[in-house]
Each structure stands twice: as C-alpha cells, then as structure tokens.
Motif scaffolding. Structure first.
Motif, PDB file in Angstrom:
ATOM      1  N   THR A 118      43.102 -19.807  32.165  1.00  0.00           N
ATOM      2  CA  THR A 118      41.677 -19.489  32.055  1.00  0.00           C
ATOM      3  C   THR A 118      40.858 -20.558  32.763  1.00  0.00           C
ATOM      4  O   THR A 118      41.072 -21.750  32.549  1.00  0.00           O
ATOM      5  CB  THR A 118      41.236 -19.420  30.576  1.00  0.00           C
ATOM      6  OG1 THR A 118      41.963 -18.399  29.920  1.00  0.00           O
ATOM      7  CG2 THR A 118      39.751 -19.130  30.468  1.00  0.00           C
ATOM      8  N   ARG A 119      39.936 -20.117  33.599  1.00  0.00           N
ATOM      9  CA  ARG A 119      38.975 -21.042  34.200  1.00  0.00           C
ATOM     10  C   ARG A 119      37.614 -20.356  34.204  1.00  0.00           C
ATOM     11  O   ARG A 119      37.465 -19.265  34.728  1.00  0.00           O
ATOM     12  CB  ARG A 119      39.371 -21.427  35.626  1.00  0.00           C
ATOM     13  CG  ARG A 119      38.284 -22.282  36.326  1.00  0.00           C
ATOM     14  CD  ARG A 119      38.700 -22.714  37.707  1.00  0.00           C
ATOM     15  NE  ARG A 119      39.780 -23.681  37.629  1.00  0.00           N
ATOM     16  CZ  ARG A 119      40.755 -23.784  38.536  1.00  0.00           C
ATOM     17  NH1 ARG A 119      40.797 -22.968  39.565  1.00  0.00           N
ATOM     18  NH2 ARG A 119      41.702 -24.698  38.393  1.00  0.00           N
ATOM     19  N   LYS A 120      36.647 -21.019  33.593  1.00  0.00           N
ATOM     20  CA  LYS A 120      35.303 -20.434  33.569  1.00  0.00           C
ATOM     21  C   LYS A 120      34.273 -21.504  33.920  1.00  0.00           C
ATOM     22  O   LYS A 120      34.411 -22.675  33.563  1.00  0.00           O
ATOM     23  CB  LYS A 120      34.990 -19.815  32.212  1.00  0.00           C
ATOM     24  CG  LYS A 120      35.087 -20.752  31.026  1.00  0.00           C
ATOM     25  CD  LYS A 120      34.863 -19.982  29.735  1.00  0.00           C
ATOM     26  CE  LYS A 120      35.057 -20.871  28.511  1.00  0.00           C
ATOM     27  NZ  LYS A 120      34.897 -20.128  27.247  1.00  0.00           N
ATOM     28  N   HIS A 121      33.249 -21.062  34.630  1.00  0.00           N
ATOM     29  CA  HIS A 121      32.176 -21.959  35.053  1.00  0.00           C
ATOM     30  C   HIS A 121      30.882 -21.434  34.449  1.00  0.00           C
ATOM     31  O   HIS A 121      30.476 -20.314  34.726  1.00  0.00           O
ATOM     32  CB  HIS A 121      32.089 -22.007  36.577  1.00  0.00           C
ATOM     33  CG  HIS A 121      31.049 -22.953  37.080  1.00  0.00           C
ATOM     34  ND1 HIS A 121      31.268 -24.307  37.132  1.00  0.00           N
ATOM     35  CD2 HIS A 121      29.784 -22.752  37.542  1.00  0.00           C
ATOM     36  CE1 HIS A 121      30.179 -24.904  37.624  1.00  0.00           C
ATOM     37  NE2 HIS A 121      29.269 -23.977  37.870  1.00  0.00           N
ATOM     38  N   ARG A 122      30.249 -22.234  33.610  1.00  0.00           N
ATOM     39  CA  ARG A 122      29.025 -21.801  32.944  1.00  0.00           C
ATOM     40  C   ARG A 122      27.804 -22.095  33.815  1.00  0.00           C
ATOM     41  O   ARG A 122      27.638 -23.203  34.312  1.00  0.00           O
ATOM     42  CB  ARG A 122      28.880 -22.499  31.593  1.00  0.00           C
ATOM     43  CG  ARG A 122      29.921 -22.071  30.561  1.00  0.00           C
ATOM     44  CD  ARG A 122      29.622 -22.745  29.221  1.00  0.00           C
ATOM     45  NE  ARG A 122      30.479 -22.233  28.158  1.00  0.00           N
ATOM     46  CZ  ARG A 122      31.630 -22.785  27.793  1.00  0.00           C
ATOM     47  NH1 ARG A 122      32.070 -23.859  28.441  1.00  0.00           N
ATOM     48  NH2 ARG A 122      32.342 -22.274  26.805  1.00  0.00           N
ATOM     49  N   SER A 123      26.947 -21.089  33.939  1.00  0.00           N
ATOM     50  CA  SER A 123      25.734 -21.253  34.727  1.00  0.00           C
ATOM     51  C   SER A 123      24.620 -21.839  33.863  1.00  0.00           C
ATOM     52  O   SER A 123      24.789 -22.078  32.661  1.00  0.00           O
ATOM     53  CB  SER A 123      25.283 -19.888  35.269  1.00  0.00           C
ATOM     54  OG  SER A 123      24.738 -19.101  34.222  1.00  0.00           O
ATOM     55  N   LEU A 124      23.442 -22.028  34.454  1.00  0.00           N
ATOM     56  CA  LEU A 124      22.297 -22.553  33.725  1.00  0.00           C
ATOM     57  C   LEU A 124      21.693 -21.516  32.784  1.00  0.00           C
ATOM     58  O   LEU A 124      20.820 -21.835  31.973  1.00  0.00           O
ATOM     59  CB  LEU A 124      21.230 -23.031  34.712  1.00  0.00           C
ATOM     60  CG  LEU A 124      21.557 -24.309  35.497  1.00  0.00           C
ATOM     61  CD1 LEU A 124      20.520 -24.542  36.586  1.00  0.00           C
ATOM     62  CD2 LEU A 124      21.605 -25.505  34.555  1.00  0.00           C
ATOM     63  N   PRO A 160      45.307 -15.401  39.889  1.00  0.00           N
ATOM     64  CA  PRO A 160      45.600 -16.462  40.853  1.00  0.00           C
ATOM     65  C   PRO A 160      46.204 -17.684  40.154  1.00  0.00           C
ATOM     66  O   PRO A 160      46.048 -17.837  38.939  1.00  0.00           O
ATOM     67  CB  PRO A 160      44.224 -16.792  41.430  1.00  0.00           C
ATOM     68  CG  PRO A 160      43.281 -16.478  40.316  1.00  0.00           C
ATOM     69  CD  PRO A 160      43.848 -15.273  39.627  1.00  0.00           C
ATOM     70  N   ASP A 161      46.872 -18.510  40.917  1.00  0.00           N
ATOM     71  CA  ASP A 161      47.459 -19.738  40.381  1.00  0.00           C
ATOM     72  C   ASP A 161      46.348 -20.768  40.230  1.00  0.00           C
ATOM     73  O   ASP A 161      45.882 -21.346  41.219  1.00  0.00           O
ATOM     74  CB  ASP A 161      48.547 -20.241  41.332  1.00  0.00           C
ATOM     75  CG  ASP A 161      49.297 -21.439  40.751  1.00  0.00           C
ATOM     76  OD1 ASP A 161      48.817 -22.023  39.753  1.00  0.00           O
ATOM     77  OD2 ASP A 161      50.357 -21.791  41.294  1.00  0.00           O
ATOM     78  N   LEU A 162      45.924 -21.010  38.994  1.00  0.00           N
ATOM     79  CA  LEU A 162      44.787 -21.892  38.755  1.00  0.00           C
ATOM     80  C   LEU A 162      45.121 -23.359  38.965  1.00  0.00           C
ATOM     81  O   LEU A 162      44.233 -24.208  38.924  1.00  0.00           O
ATOM     82  CB  LEU A 162      44.256 -21.679  37.336  1.00  0.00           C
ATOM     83  CG  LEU A 162      43.735 -20.264  37.048  1.00  0.00           C
ATOM     84  CD1 LEU A 162      43.166 -20.187  35.637  1.00  0.00           C
ATOM     85  CD2 LEU A 162      42.690 -19.845  38.061  1.00  0.00           C
ATOM     86  N   GLU A 163      46.398 -23.673  39.167  1.00  0.00           N
ATOM     87  CA  GLU A 163      46.776 -25.055  39.470  1.00  0.00           C
ATOM     88  C   GLU A 163      46.542 -25.386  40.936  1.00  0.00           C
ATOM     89  O   GLU A 163      46.456 -26.556  41.308  1.00  0.00           O
ATOM     90  CB  GLU A 163      48.239 -25.287  39.109  1.00  0.00           C
ATOM     91  CG  GLU A 163      48.518 -25.254  37.621  1.00  0.00           C
ATOM     92  CD  GLU A 163      49.970 -25.543  37.294  1.00  0.00           C
ATOM     93  OE1 GLU A 163      50.215 -26.269  36.322  1.00  0.00           O
ATOM     94  OE2 GLU A 163      50.859 -25.039  38.012  1.00  0.00           O
ATOM     95  N   THR A 164      46.422 -24.361  41.766  1.00  0.00           N
ATOM     96  CA  THR A 164      46.306 -24.602  43.208  1.00  0.00           C
ATOM     97  C   THR A 164      45.037 -24.029  43.817  1.00  0.00           C
ATOM     98  O   THR A 164      44.785 -24.216  44.996  1.00  0.00           O
ATOM     99  CB  THR A 164      47.512 -23.997  43.953  1.00  0.00           C
ATOM    100  OG1 THR A 164      47.552 -22.577  43.717  1.00  0.00           O
ATOM    101  CG2 THR A 164      48.805 -24.624  43.474  1.00  0.00           C
ATOM    102  N   THR A 165      44.215 -23.316  43.014  1.00  0.00           N
ATOM    103  CA  THR A 165      42.995 -22.729  43.553  1.00  0.00           C
ATOM    104  C   THR A 165      41.806 -23.228  42.765  1.00  0.00           C
ATOM    105  O   THR A 165      41.920 -23.621  41.607  1.00  0.00           O
ATOM    106  CB  THR A 165      43.035 -21.186  43.482  1.00  0.00           C
ATOM    107  OG1 THR A 165      41.822 -20.670  44.039  1.00  0.00           O
ATOM    108  CG2 THR A 165      43.167 -20.698  42.059  1.00  0.00           C
ATOM    109  N   THR A 166      40.635 -23.209  43.388  1.00  0.00           N
ATOM    110  CA  THR A 166      39.403 -23.598  42.714  1.00  0.00           C
ATOM    111  C   THR A 166      38.639 -22.377  42.223  1.00  0.00           C
ATOM    112  O   THR A 166      37.521 -22.497  41.726  1.00  0.00           O
ATOM    113  CB  THR A 166      38.505 -24.405  43.668  1.00  0.00           C
ATOM    114  OG1 THR A 166      38.207 -23.611  44.831  1.00  0.00           O
ATOM    115  CG2 THR A 166      39.180 -25.695  44.083  1.00  0.00           C
ATOM    116  N   GLN A 167      39.223 -21.198  42.354  1.00  0.00           N
ATOM    117  CA  GLN A 167      38.551 -19.971  41.947  1.00  0.00           C
ATOM    118  C   GLN A 167      38.244 -19.984  40.458  1.00  0.00           C
ATOM    119  O   GLN A 167      39.046 -20.433  39.647  1.00  0.00           O
ATOM    120  CB  GLN A 167      39.433 -18.764  42.279  1.00  0.00           C
ATOM    121  CG  GLN A 167      38.821 -17.422  41.883  1.00  0.00           C
ATOM    122  CD  GLN A 167      39.728 -16.264  42.291  1.00  0.00           C
ATOM    123  OE1 GLN A 167      40.601 -16.428  43.127  1.00  0.00           O
ATOM    124  NE2 GLN A 167      39.492 -15.106  41.699  1.00  0.00           N
TER     125      GLN A 167
END
Length: 202
Positions: free
Chosen positions: A150-156, A189-196
């Motif tokens: 899991t990778r999540k980016h929180r916006s403002l 996607p492989d979250l260890e190798t991508t910034t997605q």
C-alpha cells in the motif's frame, strides 16, 4: 469483493449471501451447499477472551471487520476475503489473527485447502509481528508481510493537516495459506522499485 463476486457470476457460479454472515459453497452451474455462519458471535467471543472492552474498538471489529468478511468454498478450497478495521494495539492485532484462524478452523473442508486474502490495515511493524506470532506457523504461511503493498499520498484537501502532502508506504495486505501450498507471488506495481502512489501526486 464486488469485483470477485461479479467475476464468479460471469463465469457461471451461483452464489447465495446471507446478510454478510453466510458462507456459500459453489461449483460451476450448481450450488452444492450453503452454511450459516455467525461471524459476529465469533468476533465477540474473541474480544471477550482477550479482554477488549472499549466500546469504540469493539464496534470497529464487530461492525466493520465482520461486515467486510466474505467467504466462499469452491471445489474443496475455502476462500476468505477480509478488509479489517485498523488494529491500534497488540491486542487488536492478536484478535484479528485469532478471528482468521477461527474462520479457517470452522470452515475449511476436510482434506481441503484455504486461502485468505486480507487487507489487515496493520500499518506498524510491531503490530504485524504480534499478528504473525499469534498465527500457527506450523500450518499457516504468510506471504507479503515484508513487502509494501500500500502506498498513499494525502493531498491538502484531506481532514488531517499533520498528514498532508506525506506519502505512506506499508505492508498492509497479506495472503495466508496452508504451509507448502504457496511459494511465491508478484505484487504489481512493485512498490519497492516504483514511486507510484494513489492519489497521483501530480
């Protein structure tokens, strides 16, 4: 869960659900067996055994985790899909592990297999360790516990200012199965190798 359900229907499986507390046994074109399963009672028993009494925490387990549990038996294999309310402490991690074990013990067909796909929401390594230590390592293998899923980016625009514009990468999702039945898997996607991440930071 809906995608999984629709895929089965499109491929000729008949499925019967019982107010989110049922388990349907299905083979292609023919429903073989339907079993009633009171998941709420199972969860309440576990919380009582562990000593979890705080109403808000209990509600998260009983209302959220249980309602997001789906079970299906296809050709002698129990398939479990669980989206868990985030456990906040070691007792919560232990409760989730015991809950999964009880489901496996009560419903895996004789001489059958099982596979559990779970969004555990165990975001902290120490809680994940408590979860794994509670499982029976001799009979249940856990895949994915050391790989970020899991990778999540929180916006403002979200309601927690202290978390705004931060990206969180965690190994929240696990696959559980009998020892020896699964040996490898691919995360895409492989979250260890991508910034997605989601949502897109752009």
């Amino acid at each position: 869960g809906r995608v999984f359900h629709d895929h089965l229907v499109e491929n000729g499986y008949q499925i019967i659900l019982h107010d989110k507390t049922g388990i349907a046994t299905a083979t292609r074109f023919t429903l073989v067996e339907t079993v009633q399963l009171d998941l709420r009672s199972i969860m309440n028993e576990i919380l009582q055994e562990i000593g979890i009494t705080e109403p808000k925490i209990k509600k998260g387990f009983v209302e959220t985790t249980v309602s997001r549990t789906q079970l299906l038996i296809i050709e002698n294999t129990l398939i479990v899909n669980i989206h868990a309310k985030e456990p906040k402490d070691p007792e919560g991690a232990k409760a989730l592990a015991i809950y999964i074990e009880r489901i496996i013990q009560k419903n895996t067909p004789i001489d059958g297999d099982f596979i559990v796909c779970s969004d555990t929401n165990l975001g902290k390594v120490e809680l994940l360790d408590h979860f794994k230590q509670t499982l029976r390592p001799s009979s249940i293998c856990s895949l994915g516990e050391t790989r970020p899923t899991t990778r999540k980016h929180r916006s403002l625009l979200q309601a927690q200012p202290e978390k705004a514009k931060k990206t969180v990468t965690q190994p929240k999702d696990l696959i559980l199965a009998k020892q020896g039945t699964l040996s490898n898997f691919t995360i895409t996607p492989d979250l260890e190798t991508t910034t997605q991440s989601l949502p897109n930071r752009n």
